[in-house]
Design a protein around this motif. Structure first.
Motif, PDB file in Angstrom:
ATOM      1  N   GLU A   3      11.234  11.676  -1.923  1.00  0.00           N
ATOM      2  CA  GLU A   3      10.713  10.633  -2.794  1.00  0.00           C
ATOM      3  C   GLU A   3      10.136   9.505  -1.950  1.00  0.00           C
ATOM      4  O   GLU A   3      10.736   9.069  -0.968  1.00  0.00           O
ATOM      5  CB  GLU A   3      11.817  10.096  -3.697  1.00  0.00           C
ATOM      6  N   LYS A   5       8.946   5.665  -1.562  1.00  0.00           N
ATOM      7  CA  LYS A   5       9.133   4.321  -2.108  1.00  0.00           C
ATOM      8  C   LYS A   5       7.766   3.757  -2.477  1.00  0.00           C
ATOM      9  O   LYS A   5       6.763   4.077  -1.843  1.00  0.00           O
ATOM     10  CB  LYS A   5       9.783   3.414  -1.077  1.00  0.00           C
ATOM     11  N   GLU A   6       7.772   2.895  -3.496  1.00  0.00           N
ATOM     12  CA  GLU A   6       6.541   2.203  -3.873  1.00  0.00           C
ATOM     13  C   GLU A   6       6.801   0.705  -3.905  1.00  0.00           C
ATOM     14  O   GLU A   6       7.927   0.256  -4.110  1.00  0.00           O
ATOM     15  CB  GLU A   6       6.040   2.673  -5.240  1.00  0.00           C
ATOM     16  N   THR A  61       7.895  -0.159   9.534  1.00  0.00           N
ATOM     17  CA  THR A  61       7.733   0.272   8.152  1.00  0.00           C
ATOM     18  C   THR A  61       6.266   0.099   7.800  1.00  0.00           C
ATOM     19  O   THR A  61       5.683  -0.962   8.028  1.00  0.00           O
ATOM     20  CB  THR A  61       8.613  -0.557   7.200  1.00  0.00           C
ATOM     21  N   GLU A  85       8.591   5.737   8.190  1.00  0.00           N
ATOM     22  CA  GLU A  85       8.972   5.011   6.983  1.00  0.00           C
ATOM     23  C   GLU A  85       7.674   4.544   6.341  1.00  0.00           C
ATOM     24  O   GLU A  85       6.959   3.707   6.905  1.00  0.00           O
ATOM     25  CB  GLU A  85       9.858   3.816   7.340  1.00  0.00           C
ATOM     26  N   ILE A  87       5.685   3.334   2.658  1.00  0.00           N
ATOM     27  CA  ILE A  87       5.788   2.827   1.292  1.00  0.00           C
ATOM     28  C   ILE A  87       4.382   2.831   0.696  1.00  0.00           C
ATOM     29  O   ILE A  87       3.436   2.339   1.317  1.00  0.00           O
ATOM     30  CB  ILE A  87       6.350   1.389   1.277  1.00  0.00           C
TER      31      ILE A  87
END
Length: 103
Positions: A3, A5-6, A61, A85, A87
């Motif tokens: 999954e 992240k948003e 990130t 990582e 997003i």
């Protein structure tokens, strides 16, 4: 599939204002980026991500941006599979209300 992240554009704007450490990767095409991009973002077209992902720091990130959020989701998934990582910026530049800069 992991999954992803948003983050909303508002959350990213707040993070920028608070100097939180994110590397912003804009995966749009050259002509799209010419219209403006988030200040400080790195431009790496989606098609170039597989060849250039190793130039990015895995300790950082990354917030991945495109026009609407679909291509950046694909890039985020790829990056996550490679150990980054990542997003996704939900709604992409269509929803971005903050400052932009021309490359």
């Amino acid at each position: 599939m992991a999954e992803i992240k948003e983050m909303t554009p508002e959350e990213l704007q707040q993070a920028i204002e608070e100097n939180r450490a994110y590397t912003i990767i804009d995966v749009r095409e050259d002509e799209e980026v010419r219209e403006g991009m988030i200040p400080g973002a790195k431009h790496i077209r989606l098609g170039d991500i597989p060849m250039k992902v190793d130039t990015l720091n895995k300790d950082e990130t990354h917030v991945v941006v495109c026009r609407s959020g679909r291509r950046s989701m694909n890039a985020s998934e790829f990056m996550k599979e490679k150990g980054f990582e990542a997003i996704n910026l939900k709604g992409g530049m269509l929803e971005w209300k903050g400052d932009t800069t021309k490359p």
